[in-house]
Design a protein around this motif. Structure first.
Motif, PDB file in Angstrom:
ATOM      1  N   MET A 186       0.805  -1.225   0.000  1.00  0.00           N
ATOM      2  CA  MET A 186       0.000   0.000   0.000  1.00  0.00           C
ATOM      3  C   MET A 186       0.840   1.279   0.000  1.00  0.00           C
ATOM      4  O   MET A 186       0.318   2.359   0.235  1.00  0.00           O
ATOM      5  N   LEU A 187       2.131   1.205  -0.279  1.00  0.00           N
ATOM      6  CA  LEU A 187       2.988   2.374  -0.140  1.00  0.00           C
ATOM      7  C   LEU A 187       2.763   3.342  -1.298  1.00  0.00           C
ATOM      8  O   LEU A 187       2.789   2.951  -2.466  1.00  0.00           O
ATOM      9  N   TYR A 188       2.542   4.608  -0.952  1.00  0.00           N
ATOM     10  CA  TYR A 188       2.270   5.633  -1.964  1.00  0.00           C
ATOM     11  C   TYR A 188       3.551   6.420  -2.213  1.00  0.00           C
ATOM     12  O   TYR A 188       3.961   7.267  -1.418  1.00  0.00           O
ATOM     13  N   VAL A 189       4.204   6.117  -3.332  1.00  0.00           N
ATOM     14  CA  VAL A 189       5.461   6.758  -3.710  1.00  0.00           C
ATOM     15  C   VAL A 189       5.404   7.066  -5.200  1.00  0.00           C
ATOM     16  O   VAL A 189       5.058   6.198  -6.007  1.00  0.00           O
ATOM     17  N   ARG A 190       5.747   8.285  -5.572  1.00  0.00           N
ATOM     18  CA  ARG A 190       5.675   8.692  -6.982  1.00  0.00           C
ATOM     19  C   ARG A 190       6.995   8.569  -7.725  1.00  0.00           C
ATOM     20  O   ARG A 190       7.017   8.547  -8.951  1.00  0.00           O
ATOM     21  N   GLY A 191       8.113   8.556  -7.002  1.00  0.00           N
ATOM     22  CA  GLY A 191       9.406   8.640  -7.656  1.00  0.00           C
ATOM     23  C   GLY A 191       9.916  10.067  -7.622  1.00  0.00           C
ATOM     24  O   GLY A 191       9.469  10.895  -6.829  1.00  0.00           O
ATOM     25  N   GLN A 192      10.869  10.361  -8.479  1.00  0.00           N
ATOM     26  CA  GLN A 192      11.512  11.668  -8.515  1.00  0.00           C
ATOM     27  C   GLN A 192      11.142  12.410  -9.797  1.00  0.00           C
ATOM     28  O   GLN A 192      10.961  11.779 -10.851  1.00  0.00           O
ATOM     29  N   PRO A 193      11.024  13.736  -9.760  1.00  0.00           N
ATOM     30  CA  PRO A 193      10.719  14.486 -10.977  1.00  0.00           C
ATOM     31  C   PRO A 193      11.672  14.181 -12.131  1.00  0.00           C
ATOM     32  O   PRO A 193      11.256  14.129 -13.298  1.00  0.00           O
ATOM     33  N   GLU A 194      12.931  13.931 -11.798  1.00  0.00           N
ATOM     34  CA  GLU A 194      13.917  13.632 -12.845  1.00  0.00           C
ATOM     35  C   GLU A 194      13.583  12.350 -13.609  1.00  0.00           C
ATOM     36  O   GLU A 194      13.974  12.199 -14.774  1.00  0.00           O
ATOM     37  N   ASP A 195      12.880  11.425 -12.959  1.00  0.00           N
ATOM     38  CA  ASP A 195      12.488  10.191 -13.649  1.00  0.00           C
ATOM     39  C   ASP A 195      11.625  10.512 -14.863  1.00  0.00           C
ATOM     40  O   ASP A 195      11.857   9.991 -15.971  1.00  0.00           O
ATOM     41  N   TYR A 196      10.642  11.361 -14.669  1.00  0.00           N
ATOM     42  CA  TYR A 196       9.686  11.671 -15.733  1.00  0.00           C
ATOM     43  C   TYR A 196      10.301  12.607 -16.775  1.00  0.00           C
ATOM     44  O   TYR A 196      10.039  12.463 -17.980  1.00  0.00           O
ATOM     45  N   ASP A 197      11.144  13.519 -16.321  1.00  0.00           N
ATOM     46  CA  ASP A 197      11.874  14.345 -17.282  1.00  0.00           C
ATOM     47  C   ASP A 197      12.752  13.464 -18.169  1.00  0.00           C
ATOM     48  O   ASP A 197      12.901  13.718 -19.371  1.00  0.00           O
ATOM     49  N   GLY A 198      13.302  12.395 -17.584  1.00  0.00           N
ATOM     50  CA  GLY A 198      14.094  11.444 -18.364  1.00  0.00           C
ATOM     51  C   GLY A 198      13.263  10.701 -19.390  1.00  0.00           C
ATOM     52  O   GLY A 198      13.730  10.430 -20.503  1.00  0.00           O
ATOM     53  N   TRP A 199      12.031  10.345 -19.030  1.00  0.00           N
ATOM     54  CA  TRP A 199      11.142   9.720 -20.011  1.00  0.00           C
ATOM     55  C   TRP A 199      10.962  10.639 -21.226  1.00  0.00           C
ATOM     56  O   TRP A 199      11.064  10.195 -22.372  1.00  0.00           O
ATOM     57  N   ASN A 221       6.866  12.593  -1.030  1.00  0.00           N
ATOM     58  CA  ASN A 221       6.221  13.061  -2.267  1.00  0.00           C
ATOM     59  C   ASN A 221       6.011  14.573  -2.284  1.00  0.00           C
ATOM     60  O   ASN A 221       5.125  15.061  -2.972  1.00  0.00           O
ATOM     61  N   ALA A 222       6.838  15.289  -1.563  1.00  0.00           N
ATOM     62  CA  ALA A 222       6.652  16.746  -1.459  1.00  0.00           C
ATOM     63  C   ALA A 222       7.873  17.507  -1.970  1.00  0.00           C
ATOM     64  O   ALA A 222       8.273  18.505  -1.395  1.00  0.00           O
ATOM     65  N   GLY A 223       8.459  17.014  -3.042  1.00  0.00           N
ATOM     66  CA  GLY A 223       9.541  17.738  -3.685  1.00  0.00           C
ATOM     67  C   GLY A 223      10.915  17.215  -3.372  1.00  0.00           C
ATOM     68  O   GLY A 223      11.762  17.140  -4.251  1.00  0.00           O
ATOM     69  N   GLU A 224      11.181  16.860  -2.119  1.00  0.00           N
ATOM     70  CA  GLU A 224      12.477  16.314  -1.712  1.00  0.00           C
ATOM     71  C   GLU A 224      12.288  14.889  -1.218  1.00  0.00           C
ATOM     72  O   GLU A 224      11.685  14.655  -0.177  1.00  0.00           O
ATOM     73  N   GLN A 225      12.815  13.943  -1.975  1.00  0.00           N
ATOM     74  CA  GLN A 225      12.607  12.537  -1.633  1.00  0.00           C
ATOM     75  C   GLN A 225      13.610  12.040  -0.601  1.00  0.00           C
ATOM     76  O   GLN A 225      13.296  11.142   0.191  1.00  0.00           O
ATOM     77  N   GLU A 226      14.797  12.597  -0.569  1.00  0.00           N
ATOM     78  CA  GLU A 226      15.865  12.060   0.269  1.00  0.00           C
ATOM     79  C   GLU A 226      15.510  12.146   1.749  1.00  0.00           C
ATOM     80  O   GLU A 226      14.950  13.137   2.226  1.00  0.00           O
ATOM     81  N   GLY A 227      15.850  11.101   2.471  1.00  0.00           N
ATOM     82  CA  GLY A 227      15.628  11.075   3.904  1.00  0.00           C
ATOM     83  C   GLY A 227      14.905   9.821   4.345  1.00  0.00           C
ATOM     84  O   GLY A 227      14.584   8.944   3.538  1.00  0.00           O
ATOM     85  N   ALA A 228      14.647   9.728   5.645  1.00  0.00           N
ATOM     86  CA  ALA A 228      13.974   8.570   6.245  1.00  0.00           C
ATOM     87  C   ALA A 228      12.680   9.004   6.896  1.00  0.00           C
ATOM     88  O   ALA A 228      12.592  10.086   7.482  1.00  0.00           O
ATOM     89  N   GLY A 229      11.670   8.161   6.800  1.00  0.00           N
ATOM     90  CA  GLY A 229      10.388   8.511   7.385  1.00  0.00           C
ATOM     91  C   GLY A 229       9.413   7.358   7.332  1.00  0.00           C
ATOM     92  O   GLY A 229       9.783   6.215   7.017  1.00  0.00           O
ATOM     93  N   LEU A 230       8.171   7.653   7.640  1.00  0.00           N
ATOM     94  CA  LEU A 230       7.081   6.681   7.547  1.00  0.00           C
ATOM     95  C   LEU A 230       6.376   6.870   6.212  1.00  0.00           C
ATOM     96  O   LEU A 230       6.062   7.996   5.815  1.00  0.00           O
ATOM     97  N   LEU A 281      26.425  12.322  -5.597  1.00  0.00           N
ATOM     98  CA  LEU A 281      25.235  12.195  -6.437  1.00  0.00           C
ATOM     99  C   LEU A 281      24.269  13.338  -6.163  1.00  0.00           C
ATOM    100  O   LEU A 281      24.190  13.852  -5.051  1.00  0.00           O
ATOM    101  N   THR A 282      23.501  13.694  -7.180  1.00  0.00           N
ATOM    102  CA  THR A 282      22.548  14.798  -7.029  1.00  0.00           C
ATOM    103  C   THR A 282      21.201  14.348  -6.485  1.00  0.00           C
ATOM    104  O   THR A 282      20.386  15.186  -6.079  1.00  0.00           O
ATOM    105  N   ARG A 283      20.926  13.053  -6.462  1.00  0.00           N
ATOM    106  CA  ARG A 283      19.640  12.567  -5.976  1.00  0.00           C
ATOM    107  C   ARG A 283      19.788  11.129  -5.475  1.00  0.00           C
ATOM    108  O   ARG A 283      20.747  10.433  -5.845  1.00  0.00           O
ATOM    109  N   PRO A 284      18.843  10.655  -4.657  1.00  0.00           N
ATOM    110  CA  PRO A 284      18.953   9.304  -4.111  1.00  0.00           C
ATOM    111  C   PRO A 284      18.955   8.235  -5.207  1.00  0.00           C
ATOM    112  O   PRO A 284      18.242   8.350  -6.211  1.00  0.00           O
ATOM    113  N   ASP A 285      19.742   7.214  -4.982  1.00  0.00           N
ATOM    114  CA  ASP A 285      19.764   6.064  -5.898  1.00  0.00           C
ATOM    115  C   ASP A 285      19.488   4.760  -5.172  1.00  0.00           C
ATOM    116  O   ASP A 285      19.596   3.689  -5.764  1.00  0.00           O
ATOM    117  N   LEU A 286      19.102   4.843  -3.881  1.00  0.00           N
ATOM    118  CA  LEU A 286      18.790   3.655  -3.093  1.00  0.00           C
ATOM    119  C   LEU A 286      17.495   3.881  -2.318  1.00  0.00           C
ATOM    120  O   LEU A 286      17.203   5.006  -1.909  1.00  0.00           O
TER     121      LEU A 286
END
Length: 537
Positions: A94-107, A175-184, A356-361
């Motif tokens: 049930m995890l709601y995660v969109r990914g990073q804006p760079e993913d879609y710009d890459g598409w 999902n609020a602009g900055e993905q990096e970090g730890a949370g629930l 790196l400029t964005r998370p890769d893990l």
């Protein structure tokens, strides 16, 4: 039977499409799904994901396996996939995660014009009814309930503190602009009303509430065997429901939403795909489209598991099962507690290198021991931490095993076939060890399962012996512009009129995170494409 739109597959994308297209009373829609309606307790109770994902027995689960993977020591991996309305959204965490804006710009940069972040963001917001309300980053009026976990385990908060100990800061919203970090994680779960605490699958959000519409026909326990094509146009499909075989016609479009495995399989069974491969199975090629079934890739997951001296986690021993039974009663009354837990409560997005400029893990932190997708149970109370590289280089294929539609396809993700992925997985595993050994987790840290001698060689051997999918296969009907693209940016199959593919198979590259929210977004956009074509805009 004849309808304007025939949707083959009632998973996350198909459920969205059926609901959105049938909003127009002037058109007729038929949805075909091989599984059941998926309204039972196994789907509704989030904690029972453990019973479904294992596939023993296969409850709402295709329970596929891969071909032997050389990068994993020749092992065959396990590939759970949802079978029933809502698809994998009915059996996931049930995890709601969109990914990073760079993913879609890459598409978009790779040829999927119009799929950049600024173009897709409104469709994420349109799908979402977030308990945090309308903001710049969340929608408050859509069908899909997204909410905060009400009563996460204390160990999940300790995990966040353990990440901070290795310089991974807290993050309250991935999902609020900055993905990096730890949370629930936020989760796709009803957060109010009579269904509070229940899973909100794509079917529960979009489809189940509208199945009484006069212009919508939903056939469950029905399997598409072949798309019919006449004079270069998809005209319908052959369907088997029980012992009955029928032909259903589509006046406007056939829309294929059978997932990253089912969609390319059905295209090939219909004569659309790599011509030489089709001939090997006695299928006359209707269209030589070499990209069908190519570009398969997935997130490979490595797990560290520990027993726990504390009992506020999940265990399959008598005491643990008694705790679960008591939690079931609380969930029925209040929609909260352990039975409402996604189990993968905590998470983190990290950079393997500070340059790196964005998370890769990505990390998924689970409040129970997970071993071989719950197919190897452990009696001890315990917990697990999972890590996966987000943008793998390895690529594989989906191929037919047989011209029989009932036969499972040959799934070859090519895990660790690119040496860059093996090197990154080793770094990821080392980082995960640092987090799980950090002081905040010490009250829960007992015996480590699968210890090794500490050398890189031993750790890499453990990765190859135990790593497997974290359930995000994509790419087998990729959209784009080149000769390997299967669909164009409006998701129309190249070379066939009246045929689209709408599901995770069209992603040209994996997003940096879980794939369910992006799949729902893709279906929302596809519904708009179809409406525009109908109106002539």
């Amino acid at each position: 039977m004849r309808f304007d739109y025939l949707i083959l597959g009632g998973g996350s994308a198909g459920a969205v499409l059926a609901a959105r297209l049938s909003e127009d009373p002037s058109v007729t829609v038929c949805l075909i799904e091989a599984g059941r309606e998926a309204r039972d307790i196994f789907v509704r109770a989030p904690a029972l994901v453990a019973a479904m994902v294992a596939g023993r027995p296969p409850i709402h689960n295709w329970a596929y396996h891969t071909t032997p993977q050389p990068g994993l020591g020749g092992r065959r991996g396990f590939q759970p996939r949802g079978r029933g309305l809502g698809g994998s959204s009915a059996i996931n965490a049930m995890l709601y995660v969109r990914g990073q804006p760079e993913d879609y710009d890459g598409w978009a940069e790779a040829g999927a014009e119009g799929w950049d972040w600024d173009s897709v963001k409104p469709w994420f917001l349109a799908s979402e009814r977030n308990m945090r309300g309308d903001t710049d980053w969340h929608g408050g009026e859509g069908p899909l309930r997204v909410g905060d976990q009400r009563r996460p385990r204390a160990i999940s908060r300790a995990f966040i503190e353990a990440c901070a100990a290795v310089q991974c800061p807290p993050n309250a919203d991935f999902n609020a602009g900055e993905q990096e970090g730890a949370g629930l994680y936020q989760v796709t779960q009803f957060w109010d009303g009579a269904r509070k605490g229940e899973r909100c699958s794509a079917a529960a959000a979009y489809l189940h509430p509208v199945m009484g519409r006069a212009n919508l026909t939903v056939l469950t326990r029905a399997r598409a065997e072949k798309i019919e094509i006449a004079e270069g146009r998809a005209t319908g499909a052959v369907i088997r429901q029980g012992r009955k075989r029928m032909r259903i016609e589509a006046a406007r479009e056939v829309i294929l939403s059978a997932g990253a495995f089912g969609s390319p399989q059905l295209l090939m069974l219909s004569g659309i795909g790599p011509a030489d491969h089709l001939r090997e199975h006695g299928i006359e090629p209707r269209l030589d489209l070499p990209g069908v079934g190519a570009n398969l890739h997935d997130h490979l997951d490595y797990i560290l598991s520990y027993t726990s001296p504390r009992r506020d986690v999940v265990g399959l021993n008598p005491r643990g099962l008694m705790r679960l039974a008591r939690a079931a009663g609380g969930w029925r009354k209040h929609g909260e507690g352990l039975f409402a837990s996604p189990m993968a409560e905590g998470g983190a997005f990290l950079r393997s290198d500070p340059g790196l400029t964005r998370p890769d893990l990505q990390i998924h932190f689970v409040v129970g021991i997970v071993d071989q997708h719950m197919r190897k149970p452990h009696l001890a109370d315990g917990w697990s931490a999972h890590i996966c590289p987000l943008r793998p280089h390895s690529r594989g294929t989906l191929r037919l095993a047989s011209p029989d539609p009932r036969a499972a396809p040959l799934i070859d993700p090519g895990f660790l076939s690119d040496p860059r992925d093996a090197a990154l997985m080793l770094k990821a595993a080392r980082l995960l060890e640092r987090i799980t050994e950090a002081e905040p987790l010490s009250p829960w840290r007992g015996r480590r399962l699968y210890p090794h001698d500490g050398t890189d060689a031993a750790l890499m051997a453990d990765i190859r012996a135990r790593a497997d999918t974290i359930y995000h296969p994509v790419g087998t009907c990729a959209m784009g512009q080149g000769e390997m693209a299967v669909v164009d940016p409006q998701l129309r199959v190249r070379g066939v009129n009246g045929l689209r593919v709408v599901d995770a198979s069209v992603m040209p590259q994996l997003v940096s995170g879980n794939t369910n929210a992006p799949t729902i977004m893709i279906a929302e956009r596809a519904a708009e494409f179809i409406r525009r074509d109908l109106s002539g805009d």
